[in-house]
Design an enzyme around this catalytic site. Structure first.
Site, PDB file in Angstrom:
ATOM      1  N   SER A   1      21.787 -24.887  -3.991  1.00 57.18           N
ATOM      2  CA  SER A   1      22.935 -25.425  -4.723  1.00 57.18           C
ATOM      3  C   SER A   1      22.562 -26.505  -5.738  1.00 57.18           C
ATOM      4  O   SER A   1      23.350 -26.815  -6.619  1.00 57.18           O
ATOM      5  CB  SER A   1      23.987 -25.967  -3.745  1.00 57.18           C
ATOM      6  OG  SER A   1      23.560 -27.155  -3.128  1.00 57.18           O
TER       7      SER A   1
ATOM      8  N   LYS B   1      23.885 -33.763 -10.401  1.00 54.13           N
ATOM      9  CA  LYS B   1      24.507 -32.580  -9.799  1.00 54.13           C
ATOM     10  C   LYS B   1      26.018 -32.788  -9.756  1.00 54.13           C
ATOM     11  O   LYS B   1      26.488 -33.884  -9.419  1.00 54.13           O
ATOM     12  CB  LYS B   1      23.940 -32.382  -8.392  1.00 54.13           C
ATOM     13  CG  LYS B   1      24.452 -31.143  -7.655  1.00 54.13           C
ATOM     14  CD  LYS B   1      23.745 -31.009  -6.315  1.00 54.13           C
ATOM     15  CE  LYS B   1      24.240 -29.799  -5.534  1.00 54.13           C
ATOM     16  NZ  LYS B   1      23.517 -29.618  -4.249  1.00 54.13           N
TER      17      LYS B   1
ATOM     18  N   SER C   1      18.727 -27.272  -0.265  1.00 50.38           N
ATOM     19  CA  SER C   1      19.188 -27.279  -1.653  1.00 50.38           C
ATOM     20  C   SER C   1      18.391 -28.179  -2.589  1.00 50.38           C
ATOM     21  O   SER C   1      18.648 -28.193  -3.785  1.00 50.38           O
ATOM     22  CB  SER C   1      20.672 -27.656  -1.717  1.00 50.38           C
ATOM     23  OG  SER C   1      21.459 -26.584  -1.249  1.00 50.38           O
TER      24      SER C   1
END
Length: 542
Positions: free
Chosen positions: A230, A158, A254
Site C-alpha cells: 500500500s 503517503k 507495506s
C-alpha cells in the site's frame, strides 16, 4: 463458523437467546459511542502494545544524530541529475547558495507532473503549499536561520497522512473527496524541520496493496509490473526521482514489499518510534511510519527528524537510539540466514563485521494466522460503520478488504485474545533466539514479514543488484528486476541496522542506479507516455 460444536442443541439455543437479549444491545451501544467515524482517528484503544525489550524510554526529547558533513558538491547541469541527488547533497547545494528551495521545488513538481500519470503514483500535487513552504525556507536561510538537513528539501507523504486544506483520500473512491482538518504529527515534525511538501502519494485503497481509485501504481524499473504494497506511491515516486524522500507506512509488508519491488532504500522502524496522530489506522498495535529514501544515510536523517513521543499516540515513545553514524561495526556480531544475499555478507565481512550463520527460532505454527486475526479485527473496529452501511460494495478490489472484514466479523472475542496470547509467546521466543546484534535475510519472506511486524522489530531494505525480467518484450529492453535484502535488528536497535546498511552502501553503487522510465529500449513501449514538463514561468504563479 465459531468452532463451537462442543455445545449441545439446548446450549446453542440458550446462547442464541443470551446473545440476542444481552450481547446485541451492548454491541449497538458501543457502536453508537465510538464506531460512527471511520478510519480509527478517534477514540483510540486503551490496550497499548509496547515493543520494548527492557530498554525503557527517555523522558526527554531524543538527542539528535551527528550527520556526516560533505563538501565540494557542485550543482549538476541537468534537472535529471539534481532529481537523483541525496538529501545531504541537495542540502549542500542550498547551503552553498547554488540552488534555492523554490528552484528545487520546481524541479520535483515538474517530475511529479511528468511521471505521476505514467506510474499512476500521485494523488494530489500540493503546489501552492509547496511554493509557500519553499519561499519560507529561502527567507529563513537568507536571514541566517538554518533548520538542519531537511531545510528546503521537497518530499511526499503517503495519502493516509492528513494535511489541512488538502484531500486525504485513503486511496478509496469512498473517501476521495475527504478533507481532514488535522495536521498529522509526522507532517508537523517535517514542517518544523523546514521540509517542503510537494505531493500526497498513492496508497492502495484503505492501505491495502497498490490498487486505488485512480488506477494501479507501477514499478519504475518495469512499468508493466505493479509496485505491490500500500505504500506504492512513496516507493515508486522515490525510485523515479519524483521526490528525494517520502513517508510511507507498514502494518504488514507495506514498506518492505514496495521498497523491494521498486529498488529503494526504506526503513520500517521499531514499533512506536514515529507518532501516528492524523494517520489512517488499520491496527493500533501494528501500524508504523517510515522513510523511503535514496540511501541509508538519508533514512537515518529522516528518522531522526520524525522520531519522538507524540502526545496523542499512546503507543509512541521517546526511544533512546544511539547515533548510527558513531557505531563501530567491527564490534558487531551479525547473523545471516539461509536466504541472505551473500554479496552483502561478504562486503560487511570485508568491513570488519563478524558474520556468522544464524537461524531465528520459534515454535508458533503460523505468525500469519496471528497477524491476520490482529490486523483484520482491528481494521474492522476502525471501519465498522463502513461495513454496516454497505460502503464495502464500492471498494476497488472485492477480494481484498471486503472479504477479509466479513470474515473478521465472525472472529470470536475469545479467539482474538488467544491470538494475542500466541503473539506474546512469539515475542518471548524471538527475543530468546535473537542472540546476534542484527541479521541479514530476505526482506519479503512473508512469514518473516509477519513475525517482524508482530514483534515490532526494525528492518531496512537495501538494493543489492538487478537481474533480467522474465518474458521481456524485446531483447534490448532496459527494464530490470531489482534485488534487495533486509537488515534486521532487535527493537530499539534501529541504529545498528542503519549503520550496517550505511557500511554496505559505502562500497556499492546499486542504490545510485536510475530506473529507465524514459527509455525502455528499442521497440519497448511506455504506457501513459510522459508529457512535456511545465516551464518554470508557468509554475511561478501557482
Amino acid at each position: 463458523m465459531f468452532d463451537a460444536d462442543f455445545f449441545s442443541d439446548a446450549k446453542m439455543l440458550e446462547t442464541e437467546k443470551g446473545a440476542r437479549e444481552l450481547n446485541v444491545p451492548i454491541f449497538r451501544s458501543n457502536r453508537k459511542l465510538v464506531a460512527s467515524v471511520n478510519g480509527g482517528l478517534e477514540n483510540p484503544s486503551s490496550l497499548v502494545f509496547n515493543s520494548a525489550w527492557g530498554h525503557g524510554d527517555s523522558q526527554n526529547a531524543p538527542e539528535r544524530f551527528n550527520y556526516p558533513s560533505i563538501s565540494g558538491v557542485k550543482r549538476p547541469k541537468s534537472d535529471e541529475d539534481i532529481a537523483f541527488m541525496s538529501i545531504l547533497e541537495l542540502g549542500a547545494l542550498i547551503k552553498s547558495k547554488q540552488i534555492t528551495s523554490e528552484e528545487l521545488t520546481r524541479v520535483f513538481l515538474n517530475r511529479l507532473k511528468r511521471y505521476g500519470p505514467v506510474l499512476e503514483s500521485v494523488v494530489t500535487i500540493t503546489e501552492e503549499l509547496a511554493f509557500k513552504q519553499a519561499k519560507q525556507a529561502d527567507e529563513l536561510f537568507a536571514q541566517g536561520t538554518y533548520l538542519g538537513p531537511l531545510h528546503g528539501i521537497p518530499y511526499g507523504l503517503k495519502d493516509i497522512i492528513a494535511v489541512p486544506d488538502y484531500k486525504t483520500t485513503w486511496g478509496s473512491k469512498t473517501f476521495q473527496n475527504q478533507v481532514l482538518d488535522i495536521e498529522a504529527w509526522v507532517y508537523k515534525r517535517l514542517k518544523s524541520a523546514g521540509a517542503v511538501l510537494v505531493a500526497k502519494l498513492v496508497t492502495g485503497s484503505l492501505a491495502y496493496d497498490d490498487i486505488w481509485f485512480g488506477g494501479r501504481t507501477r514499478n519504475p524499473w518495469n512499468i508493466e509490473e505493479y509496485s505491490t504494497g500500500s505504500s506504492a506511491g512513496p516507493a515508486a515516486c522515490t525510485s523515479a526521482g519524483m521526490v528525494p524522500f517520502s513517508i510511507g507506512s507498514e502494518t504488514a509488508g507495506s514498506i518492505t514489499y514496495p521498497a523491494s519491488r521498486c529498488g529503494v532504500t526504506a526503513l520500517r522502524p521499531t514499533f512506536g518510534t514515529v507518532g501516528r496522530t492524523g494517520v489512517l489506522s488499520l491496527s493500533e498495535s501494528l501500524d508504523k511510519l517510515g522513510p523511503f529514501c535514496r540511501n541509508a544515510v538519508d533514512c537515518a536523517i529522516v528518522l531522526d527528524i520524525i522520531r519522538g513521543k507524540d502526545p496523542h499516540d499512546l503507543s509512541s515513545r521517546n526511544i533512546p537510539f544511539s547515533d548510527p553514524f558513531a557505531v563501530d561495526i567491527m564490534k558487531l556480531n551479525v547473523g545471516y540466514l539461509d536466504d541472505a544475499d551473500m554479496d552483502v555478507v561478504r562486503k560487511l565481512e570485508s568491513k570488519g563485521v563478524n558474520m556468522i550463520p544464524f537461524e531465528l527460532n520459534y515454535t508458533v505454527d503460523s505468525a500469519q494466522g496471528i497477524l491476520n486475526f490482529t490486523m483484520d479485527v482491528d481494521m474492522l473496529a476502525h471501519f465498522d460503520e463502513w461495513q454496516r452501511s454497505g460502503l464495502e460494495d464500492e471498494y476497488e478490489a472485492q477480494d481484498q478488504w471486503p472479504l477479509e472484514l466479513r470474515r473478521a466479523r465472525v472472529v470470536p472475542a475469545v479467539d482474538y485474545v488467544q491470538a494475542q496470547r500466541a503473539r506474546g509467546k512469539l515475542i518471548r521466543e524471538v527475543r530468546e533466539s535473537f542472540k546476534v546484534d542484527a541479521f541479514i535475510g530476505n526482506a519479503t519472506d512473508w512469514e518473516r514479514v509477519c513475525v517482524g511486524n508482530l514483534v515490532g522489530i526494525p528492518v531496512i531494505v537495501v538494493p543489492t543488484g538487478f537481474k533480467k525480467i522474465s518474458d521481456p518484450p524485446t531483447e534490448n529492453t532496459r527494464r530490470k528486476t531489482t534485488v534487495t535484502t533486509g537488515i534486521y535488528a532487535p527493537p530499539e536497535q534501529d541504529h545498528i541496522a542503519l549503520a550496517l546498511a550505511i557500511a554496505y552502501q559505502s562500497v556499492t553503487e546499486n542504490h545510485k542506479q536510475r530506473p529507465p522510465i524514459d527509455d525502455l529500449g528499442p521497440g519497448d513501449s511506455i504506457p501513459n507516455p510522459p508529457t512535456k514538463a511545465i516551464p518554470p514561468r508557468q509554475l511561478r504563479g501557482l
